[in-house]
Design an enzyme around this catalytic site. Structure first.
Site, PDB file in Angstrom:
ATOM      1  N   SER A 136       0.827  -1.207   0.000  1.00 50.69           N
ATOM      2  CA  SER A 136       0.000   0.000   0.000  1.00 50.69           C
ATOM      3  C   SER A 136       0.857   1.250   0.000  1.00 50.69           C
ATOM      4  O   SER A 136       1.937   1.276   0.573  1.00 50.69           O
ATOM      5  CB  SER A 136      -0.911   0.028   1.230  1.00 50.69           C
ATOM      6  N   LYS A 190      -4.417  -6.872   3.371  1.00 50.10           N
ATOM      7  CA  LYS A 190      -4.414  -5.736   2.423  1.00 50.10           C
ATOM      8  C   LYS A 190      -5.839  -5.447   1.935  1.00 50.10           C
ATOM      9  O   LYS A 190      -6.238  -4.285   1.771  1.00 50.10           O
ATOM     10  CB  LYS A 190      -3.484  -6.016   1.238  1.00 50.10           C
ATOM     11  N   HIS A 193      -7.462  -3.627   4.664  1.00 55.51           N
ATOM     12  CA  HIS A 193      -6.896  -2.264   4.634  1.00 55.51           C
ATOM     13  C   HIS A 193      -7.673  -1.413   3.632  1.00 55.51           C
ATOM     14  O   HIS A 193      -8.069  -0.284   3.911  1.00 55.51           O
ATOM     15  CB  HIS A 193      -5.409  -2.336   4.257  1.00 55.51           C
ATOM     16  N   ASN A 194      -7.887  -1.965   2.453  1.00 55.96           N
ATOM     17  CA  ASN A 194      -8.590  -1.199   1.423  1.00 55.96           C
ATOM     18  C   ASN A 194     -10.049  -0.953   1.799  1.00 55.96           C
ATOM     19  O   ASN A 194     -10.591   0.116   1.508  1.00 55.96           O
ATOM     20  CB  ASN A 194      -8.497  -1.910   0.071  1.00 55.96           C
ATOM     21  N   GLU A 197      -9.963   1.779   4.043  1.00 53.94           N
ATOM     22  CA  GLU A 197      -9.685   2.970   3.209  1.00 53.94           C
ATOM     23  C   GLU A 197     -10.995   3.523   2.622  1.00 53.94           C
ATOM     24  O   GLU A 197     -11.231   4.738   2.629  1.00 53.94           O
ATOM     25  CB  GLU A 197      -8.714   2.542   2.101  1.00 53.94           C
TER      26      GLU A 197
HETATM   27  C1  6PG Z   1      -3.185   1.388  -1.624  1.00 53.24           C
HETATM   28  C2  6PG Z   1      -4.463   1.601  -2.404  1.00 53.24           C
HETATM   29  C3  6PG Z   1      -4.332   0.977  -3.743  1.00 53.24           C
HETATM   30  C4  6PG Z   1      -5.331   1.481  -4.755  1.00 53.24           C
HETATM   31  C5  6PG Z   1      -6.709   0.990  -4.530  1.00 53.24           C
HETATM   32  C6  6PG Z   1      -7.779   1.889  -5.047  1.00 53.24           C
HETATM   33  O1  6PG Z   1      -3.305   0.831  -0.554  1.00 53.24           O
HETATM   34  O2  6PG Z   1      -2.150   1.795  -2.105  1.00 53.24           O
HETATM   35  O3  6PG Z   1      -5.534   1.037  -1.733  1.00 53.24           O
HETATM   36  O4  6PG Z   1      -4.342  -0.395  -3.551  1.00 53.24           O
HETATM   37  O5  6PG Z   1      -5.277   2.858  -4.836  1.00 53.24           O
HETATM   38  O6  6PG Z   1      -6.783  -0.224  -5.215  1.00 53.24           O
HETATM   39  O7  6PG Z   1      -8.937   1.179  -4.950  1.00 53.24           O
HETATM   40  P1  6PG Z   1     -10.268   1.527  -5.659  1.00 53.24           P
HETATM   41  O8  6PG Z   1      -9.985   1.781  -7.122  1.00 53.24           O
HETATM   42  O9  6PG Z   1     -11.111   0.326  -5.455  1.00 53.24           O
HETATM   43  O10 6PG Z   1     -10.775   2.760  -4.986  1.00 53.24           O
END
Ligand code: 6PG
Length: 488
Positions: A136, A190, A193-194, A197
Site C-alpha cells: 500500500s 491488504k 486495509h482497502n 480505506e
Molecule cells: C493502496 C491503495 C491501492 C489502490 C486501490 C484503489 O493501498 O495503495 O488502496 O491499492 O489505490 O486499489 O482502490 P479503488 O480503485 O477500489 O478505490
C-alpha cells in the site's frame, strides 16, 4: 530498441511487470542497494525504465524472460507486478517453468486472498514458495517507501523480509513491513486495509458534505477546516490530501475542481471483496459496507435519474451564529472520529475472524504498527491501535478498549446530534448513521433479535434458545394453546 542480455546470477531480486507500480518498486529496490532484475512483456517499458532511470542504481534488465530468470541469484526471488487476475496466473506458469526448487515468486498486486491461497498451493506442489504481499501507498509509496504485508512461508520471509523491510516506509525507525502469516494472509489484510480505506474516505466525504450544507462554506474554506483537523487526533494522510484536493482550482474555469468532477465514485473491487468476505465470515463491517454501497449508489445513474425530484420533506440546515457554526464544526469532527473508530474496530474484527477461519496467527498489534506509515490509511490514530493490541492481543472489541472507549463516549453526543440533524435536513451520511446504530447495537443489553428468532421459529420451526433455561426450543405455533417443545 536495446536488446538486454544480462549476466547470469547477478541480481538479488527481480521485478516482472514495469507499469508505474512495478517500475517504482524496482527503482526503490535498486536505490536501496539491491541489484534488481527487470523485465516486461512489452520490451519498450524495460527500455524506458533503463533510459530514464538506469543511472539511478544497479538494474539488471532483460529482453527475454529466460534471461530474466537466469539473472537471479539462487534462491531466486521474482516479484510479479501485473494486473491482478488471470495475468498473474499466466506469469506464474511462465516463471515456474524456468525456476528451480526453493525459488520464490512474489505477487505484489491487489489479488484476492483466495486466489493467493490457491496459487500458494500450486507453487508448493512444484517445490516453489509463493508470497502474496499486500503493498500500500500508491505510486509514490512504491517508490519511496510503502507499507508491505507479505504472506507465505516463514522460509520465504527469511530471504525476502530484509529486502522488503529495507524498502518500506519507517515510523520512528521501525519498518512498515512484517511477516503476516501463511499463504493468503498478506492479501487478506491488504484487502481489509482497502475496505477501511473506503470507509475512511467516505466519512471524510460525509463530513465535507455536512460542512458544505450546514455552513454554506466553499471548498477552500472547508480545506482550511480539514487542514486544522489534521493537526489533531484526526491527523492522517487522507485528511491531509483532502485539504489539498479541496483547495484545487480548475485552471480553465476558475471553479473549485471538486465541483467539476462527476459525482460517481468508482472502485476496483477490494472494498467489495472486504464486504463479501465479511458476510461469509458473519462479521458486521457496516462502515465498510455502507461506504462500498455509497460508491454504488453514486454510480447508479438510472436509479439516481429516476429519483431526481422526489420530495424529501426536508428542513434545511440553518446554522447562524459564529458560536453555533463553531459548535457544528466540532460536532462534525467528533462524528467523523467516532465513525472512524467503528470502521477500524470492525475491520480488525474481520481480520480476527479471517485468521480464525484460515488458521493464520495474525499479530494485530504488529499489523497496526506497519500501517502507521507508508500506506493510504496511515494515521496518528494507528499508534493507539498498536498499543491497544500490544496491551491485549486477544482484545475482543477495539472500540471498547482504551483510549477508544472513552473517546467514543465523548464523541457520541456529537454523533447523535449530527445524525439527527442530517436526517432532518436530508443530507445522506450512511457511514455516520450506521456507525451510531452499530455502537447502540453492541452496547445494548438486549436487542430485538429475540423477536427475529421467534418469527423464524413461527414460519420455519427454526428453534430458539431461552434466557432462563439451557436447550433448544420450538413452539408449536399452529396447535391449540401453542405448547412449547424442547428439541435439544
Ligand atoms: C493502496 C491503495 C491501492 C489502490 C486501490 C484503489 O493501498 O495503495 O488502496 O491499492 O489505490 O486499489 O482502490 P479503488 O480503485 O477500489 O478505490
Amino acid at each position: 530498441m536495446t536488446t538486454f542480455v544480462p549476466e547470469a546470477s547477478t541480481a538479488d531480486i527481480g521485478v516482472y511487470g514495469l507499469g508505474v507500480m512495478g517500475a517504482n518498486l524496482a527503482r526503490n529496490l535498486a536505490r536501496n542497494g539491491y541489484a534488481t532484475a527487470v523485465f516486461n512483456r512489452t520490451p519498450a517499458r524495460t527500455d524506458r525504465l533503463i533510459r530514464e532511470h538506469g543511472g539511478e542504481a544497479a538494474f539488471v534488465p532483460s529482453s527475454a524472460l529466460e534471461d530474466f530468470v537466469a539473472s537471479l541469484r539462487a534462491p531466486r526471488v521474482a516479484i510479479i507486478m501485473v494486473q491482478a487476475g488471470p495475468a498473474t496466473d499466466a506469469v506464474m506458469e511462465q516463471l515456474a517453468a524456468l525456476m528451480d526448487e526453493g525459488d520464490i515468486i512474489v505477487d505484489c498486486g491487489n489479488s484476492l486472498f483466495t486466489d493467493t491461497i490457491r496459487r500458494e498451493k500450486w507453487a508448493a506442489e512444484r517445490g516453489l514458495h509463493f508470497v502474496g504481499a499486500g503493498v500500500s501507498g500508491g505510486e509514490e509509496g512504491a517508490l519511496w517507501g510503502p507499507s508491505i504485508m507479505p504472506g507465505g512461508t516463514p522460509a520465504s520471509y527469511e530471504r525476502l523480509g530484509p529486502m522488503f523491510e529495507a524498502i518500506s516506509a519507517t515510523y520512528d525507525g521501525v519498518p512498515c513491513c512484517t511477516y503476516i502469516g501463511a499463504n493468503g494472509a498478506g492479501h487478506f489484510v491488504k484487502m481489509v486495509h482497502n475496505g477501511i480505506e473506503y470507509a475512511d474516505m467516505q466519512v471524510i466525504a460525509e463530513a465535507y458534505t455536512l460542512l458544505r450544507e450546514g455552513l454554506g462554506a466553499t471548498p477552500a474554506q472547508i480545506a482550511d477546516i480539514f487542514a486544522a483537523w489534521n493537526q489533531g487526533e484526526l491527523n492522517s494522510y487522507l485528511i491531509e490530501i483532502t485539504a489539498e484536493v479541496l483547495r484545487q482550482v480548475d485552471a480553465s474555469t476558475g471553479a473549485p475542481l471538486v465541483d467539476l468532477i462527476v459525482d460517481a465514485a468508482s472502485q476496483k473491487g477490494t472494498g467489495k471483496w472486504t464486504v463479501q468476505t465479511a458476510l461469509d465470515l458473519a462479521v458486521p463491517v457496516t462502515a465498510i459496507g455502507e461506504a462500498t454501497f455509497a460508491r454504488g449508489a453514486s454510480s447508479g445513474s438510472a436509479q439516481r435519474a429516476a429519483g431526481q425530484g422526489l420530495d424529501g420533506n426536508t428542513a434545511p440546515l440553518v446554522i447562524e451564529t459564529d458560536e453555533a457554526r463553531a459548535a457544528f464544526v466540532e460536532d462534525v469532527r467528533r462524528a467523523l472520529f467516532a465513525s472512524k473508530i467503528v470502521a477500524y474496530s470492525q475491520g480488525f474484527d474481520e481480520i480476527g475472524a479471517g485468521a480464525a477461519e484460515y488458521g493464520w496467527d495474525i499479530d494485530k498489534g504488529a499489523l497496526a504498527r506497519i500501517w502507521r506509515a507508508g500506506c493510504i490509511i496511515r494515521a496518528a490514530f494507528l499508534d493507539d491501535i498498536t498499543r491497544a493490541y500490544e496491551a491485549d492481543p486477544a482484545l475482543p472489541l477495539l472500540l471498547a478498549a482504551e483510549p477508544f472507549a472513552t473517546r467514543f463516549e465523548e464523541c457520541a453526543p456529537a454523533l447523535r446530534r449530527i445524525v439527527s440533524q442530517a436526517a432532518l435536513a436530508g443530507v445522506p451520511i450512511p457511514v455516520f448513521a450506521s456507525s451510531l446504530a452499530y455502537f447502540d447495537q453492541i452496547r445494548a443489553t438486549r436487542l430485538p433479535a429475540a423477536l427475529i428468532q421467534a418469527q423464524r421459529d413461527f414460519f420455519g420451526s427454526h428453534t430458539y434458545r431461552r434466557v432462563d433455561r439451557e436447550g433448544i426450543f420450538h413452539t408449536l405455533w399452529a396447535e391449540p394453546g401453542r405448547p412449547e417443545e424442547q428439541w435439544g
